[in-house]
Design a protein around this motif. Structure first.
Motif, PDB file in Angstrom:
ATOM      1  N   VAL A 114      63.706 -27.070 -42.870  1.00 56.25           N
ATOM      2  CA  VAL A 114      64.753 -26.103 -43.159  1.00 56.25           C
ATOM      3  C   VAL A 114      64.102 -24.909 -43.831  1.00 56.25           C
ATOM      4  CG1 VAL A 114      66.546 -27.851 -43.354  1.00 56.25           C
ATOM      5  CG2 VAL A 114      65.235 -27.188 -45.381  1.00 56.25           C
ATOM      6  N   ARG A 115      64.855 -23.823 -43.948  1.00 61.88           N
ATOM      7  CA  ARG A 115      64.333 -22.597 -44.537  1.00 61.88           C
ATOM      8  C   ARG A 115      63.803 -22.878 -45.946  1.00 61.88           C
ATOM      9  NH1 ARG A 115      65.536 -17.364 -43.254  1.00 61.88           N
ATOM     10  NH2 ARG A 115      67.224 -18.113 -41.914  1.00 61.88           N
ATOM     11  N   PHE A 133      63.045 -20.779 -40.840  1.00 62.09           N
ATOM     12  CA  PHE A 133      63.875 -21.179 -39.708  1.00 62.09           C
ATOM     13  C   PHE A 133      64.260 -22.637 -39.873  1.00 62.09           C
ATOM     14  CE2 PHE A 133      64.521 -22.313 -35.211  1.00 62.09           C
ATOM     15  CZ  PHE A 133      65.309 -21.261 -34.795  1.00 62.09           C
ATOM     16  N   ASN A 134      65.489 -22.949 -39.547  1.00 67.04           N
ATOM     17  CA  ASN A 134      65.934 -24.340 -39.534  1.00 67.04           C
ATOM     18  C   ASN A 134      65.703 -24.918 -38.140  1.00 67.04           C
ATOM     19  OD1 ASN A 134      66.828 -23.992 -42.156  1.00 67.04           O
ATOM     20  ND2 ASN A 134      68.943 -23.567 -41.552  1.00 67.04           N
ATOM     21  N   GLY A 135      64.893 -25.941 -38.044  1.00 68.65           N
ATOM     22  CA  GLY A 135      64.626 -26.510 -36.723  1.00 68.65           C
ATOM     23  C   GLY A 135      63.603 -27.621 -36.784  1.00 68.65           C
ATOM     24  N   GLU A 164      54.748 -23.478 -34.673  1.00 69.65           N
ATOM     25  CA  GLU A 164      55.913 -23.026 -33.911  1.00 69.65           C
ATOM     26  C   GLU A 164      57.076 -23.957 -34.223  1.00 69.65           C
ATOM     27  OE1 GLU A 164      57.192 -21.835 -29.324  1.00 69.65           O
ATOM     28  OE2 GLU A 164      55.295 -22.896 -29.720  1.00 69.65           O
ATOM     29  N   ILE A 165      58.226 -23.345 -34.527  1.00 67.00           N
ATOM     30  CA  ILE A 165      59.428 -24.099 -34.894  1.00 67.00           C
ATOM     31  C   ILE A 165      60.545 -23.679 -33.957  1.00 67.00           C
ATOM     32  CG2 ILE A 165      61.050 -24.632 -36.754  1.00 67.00           C
ATOM     33  CD1 ILE A 165      58.873 -23.754 -38.725  1.00 67.00           C
ATOM     34  N   ALA A 166      61.359 -24.637 -33.522  1.00 66.08           N
ATOM     35  CA  ALA A 166      62.453 -24.328 -32.596  1.00 66.08           C
ATOM     36  C   ALA A 166      63.654 -25.193 -32.901  1.00 66.08           C
ATOM     37  CB  ALA A 166      62.009 -24.539 -31.154  1.00 66.08           C
ATOM     38  N   ASP A 167      64.818 -24.656 -32.506  1.00 62.39           N
ATOM     39  CA  ASP A 167      66.050 -25.441 -32.504  1.00 62.39           C
ATOM     40  C   ASP A 167      66.071 -26.219 -31.198  1.00 62.39           C
ATOM     41  OD1 ASP A 167      68.552 -26.493 -32.532  1.00 62.39           O
ATOM     42  OD2 ASP A 167      69.613 -24.580 -32.416  1.00 62.39           O
ATOM     43  N   VAL A 168      65.942 -27.542 -31.264  1.00 65.72           N
ATOM     44  CA  VAL A 168      65.806 -28.355 -30.057  1.00 65.72           C
ATOM     45  C   VAL A 168      67.148 -28.839 -29.533  1.00 65.72           C
ATOM     46  CG1 VAL A 168      63.484 -29.092 -30.672  1.00 65.72           C
ATOM     47  CG2 VAL A 168      65.435 -30.458 -31.435  1.00 65.72           C
TER      48      VAL A 168
END
Length: 694
Positions: free
Chosen positions: A88-89, A283-285, A306-310
């Motif tokens: 999370v952020r 970023f939240n992910g 690298e962070i993503a919303d999956v």
């Protein structure tokens, strides 16, 4: 030949001829329900809804990802996340080595020292020259000028000394000449003569030594002149410091050094101000990529994490559409989504983006030009178990035509101007040729403007179908029913797949096979009349015809197979190398020469068969791999083995094979091969002569 065998062969020939006729009839007849000459297959134009679509494959990816880039060049000390971790952020991702800050501070101190040194040099260059500097520079000029004069004085002294020595040598030389005369007359002794000659030699040595000293002094002249020039230039620079361009250039260079030192200090200070001891998530992910490891130095141009919303809401399907179909794509078009990971289910989506530029991509084993587009799954599919990286197949609906009049694609023909037309069967049975505006297609059907609903169109119209003729329409037959239809489809398939790759060789073979069948039917009469060569009257026109046709006649099937087995193996290769016309000409020349020689020396014998052509091709094939500057060993071996063998068998064997025709055919092949490849062979000879071997 026994009667049963002859009867079997005749029966086989009849069956073969009948098969050929049946195939020809099957190909020539139109595909109809019956065998009537005017019966045609038709299909009625109907109204349907046409759905045009584009199919493409793609991969599931993310709409957006957060790439974590380093803010400074530093050594990575600890990484606190790995792929698959949820963050999370504000969560700590990694930490940098604290020694990097100390190194930056040391770099700033060094840069400040460099700046101070550059400023001192600049100030020194900008100060006017002092009296002491001018006096020192003037003294250097005077000293250099005195050194140059001293060298010139030494040069003058050397010239005087050499001149005096040369005068002394001339006087001594004359005394030596007089002494030799006196010695020869017995006036003086040998010792007195030797003493004068020694004096002459000593003077020569002194002159050489003086010349060497002069040469040494000469080497110092350029150095003295250069020293004077440099001293004078230094003096001028000091005296005219304020207006000398060189001094101004030096001042400009020192100013640049000061500016660069200031810039370097600013850059280092910015790195110190921006330095982070850690990287945290914005970023939240879920972490989907870690692209560094502990101990690495960070690269400002390379992402670390690298962070993503999956979730499915952040997924998109990127497809590659071939350029031929790309023109139909548009944002907002509906798409059907399917794939192995989704089982047999089909889900909905929409085209959300079409990329502006196409690109080359390797698809399978081929490089294709494709246009990338993005498909967003519909909201009702939010619970579908899609995963990034899945392979997906999509069908994109590009156009829907409701109540369109459609006809089969195989009823629409193209003309030379790029237009389309179809043959319509009117109620009275007459054929009408009608222009068609071809629209959207769906499967085996196409929208046909100009055709009315309920009209019958002719399927696969043959050449006998023309405007105004009368036909008997019949409904289209099921493609899987009827032995005739199956046989015709099979024959058409073979004709499309089989290549008539060597026209001369294949035509020659089929022609000779037909001649063999006619010979069986006529009990050899056709061969004796047209397809063999023998001594006959030269006023008979057939004598000249038989010079060429005897190579198509054969005694029996074994004779035919023995010759054409080799012709079918060698001939296509030769036809591809030399061309059909050239090979046909060489076969005609070989046939004429073989037949002509046989007529002259054969007596009452008769010659027929392709043996001469076979041996011509055997010798000719040896030239196929001829390279400039080389003579193939295979050519020499073929000449020795085949021609030699035929010559021996012609003398010793007592069979009915014309060894003479074999030898003549082989010689024709060798001669024709030389003629067709003389450019390379003459190149071989020229190369040999140039190397001294000719």
């Amino acid at each position: 030949m026994t009667a049963p065998r002859r009867g079997f062969i005749i029966f086989a020939g009849i069956v073969m001829a009948g098969s050929i006729l049946l195939i020809a009839a099957a190909v020539a007849m139109p595909a109809s329900a019956g065998f009537g000459a005017n019966t045609v297959q038709t299909e009625t134009a109907l109204r349907q809804t046409i759905v045009s679509q584009v199919s493409a494959k793609g991969t599931v990816g993310f709409v957006h990802t957060d790439m974590v880039y380093p803010q400074t060049h530093s050594k990575i000390q600890n990484i606190h996340v790995q792929e698959g971790d949820k963050v999370v952020r504000g969560d700590l991702l990694l930490e940098y080595d604290g020694k990097t800050m100390e190194a930056l501070q040391d770099q700033r101190a060094d840069a400040q020292l460099s700046l101070k040194s550059a400023q001192i040099n600049l100030q020194a260059a900008q100060l006017p020259a002092s009296a002491a500097e001018k006096m020192q520079a003037e003294a250097s000029v005077n000293q250099a000028r005195k050194a140059e004069k001293d060298i010139q004085s030494q040069m003058d002294q050397s010239d005087i000394s050499i001149a005096q020595l040369k005068r002394s040598r001339e006087a001594t030389r004359k005394r030596c000449e007089d002494a030799e005369t006196l010695f020869n007359n017995g006036v003086i002794s040998q010792n007195e003569l030797d003493s004068l000659q020694n004096n002459l030699q000593n003077l020569n040595d002194e002159i050489d030594a003086a010349q060497t000293r002069k040469n040494t002094i000469l080497t110092d002249v350029p150095a003295a002149a250069e020293a004077l020039r440099a001293a004078q230039e230094q003096y001028d620079s000091i005296v005219n410091r304020g207006s000398d361009p060189k001094v101004q250039n030096q001042i400009s260079a020192l100013q640049v050094a000061v500016d660069q030192a200031n810039l370097k200090i600013s850059q280092i200070q910015k790195q110190i101000d921006d330095f982070k001891t850690r990287e945290v998530s914005d970023f939240n992910g879920t972490v989907i990529g870690v692209y560094a490891k502990e101990g690495d130095m960070s690269d400002l141009a390379r992402a670390l994490i690298e962070i993503a919303d999956v979730s499915v809401r952040n997924l998109v399907i990127r497809i590659d559409v071939p350029e031929a179909d790309a023109k139909y794509l548009d944002v907002g078009q509906e798409a059907r989504i399917k794939g192995a990971a989704l089982g047999g289910a089909v889900y909905k989506g929409k085209v959300s983006k079409v990329y502006p530029l196409a690109e080359q991509k390797l698809i399978g084993e081929n490089t294709q030009t494709v246009l990338t587009a993005e498909i967003t799954p519909a909201e009702e599919n939010i619970n579908v178990k899609l995963r990034a990286g899945y392979s997906i197949e999509t069908d994109i609906v590009t156009k829907i035509m409701i109540d369109a009049v459609v006809v089969p694609l195989d009823a629409i023909l193209s003309d030379s101007n790029g237009g389309h037309y179809a043959y319509v069967c009117r109620p009275d049975g007459a054929v009408e040729k009608r222009s068609v505006e071809m629209g959207e297609t769906s499967g085996a059907y196409a929208q046909a403007g100009g055709i009315q609903e309920g009209e019958k169109v002719i399927i696969n119209p043959g050449p006998q179908i023309k405007d105004g003729v009368f036909v008997k329409p019949a409904a289209r037959t099921n493609g899987s029913s009827g032995p005739y239809y199956i046989f015709r489809r099979f024959v058409m398939f073979l004709l499309k797949k089989i290549q008539y790759n060597a026209p001369v060789i294949l035509t020659y073979t089929l022609f000779s096979l037909v001649i063999l069948g006619i010979s069986f039917l006529t009990n050899g009469g056709s061969n004796r009349l047209f397809f063999s060569v023998y001594r006959a009257s030269f006023t008979n026109p057939l004598t000249y015809v038989r010079l060429f046709t005897h190579v198509a006649g054969h005694v029996d099937l074994n004779h035919f197979c023995g010759n054409f087995l080799l012709i079918l193996l060698i001939g296509p290769m030769l036809e591809e190398k030399y061309g059909s016309r050239a090979l046909l000409l060489m076969m005609g020349v070989t046939a004429a020469i073989t037949g002509g020689v046989f007529i002259l020396i054969s007596g009452s014998a008769m010659l027929l068969g392709a043996s001469g052509v076979v041996f011509m091709m055997i010798l000719l094939s040896s030239y196929v791999n001829l390279k400039k500057g080389r003579i193939p060993l295979t050519l020499l071996l073929v000449i020795v083995v085949f021609i030699g063998q035929e010559a021996v068998q012609g003398v010793t064997a007592a069979d009915n094979i014309s060894h003479l025709s074999h030898i003549i055919g082989g010689l024709c092949g060798a001669a024709l091969g030389y003629f067709m490849n003389r450019g390379k062979l003459e190149g071989n000879r020229a190369e040999a002569e140039g190397m001294g071997y000719a």
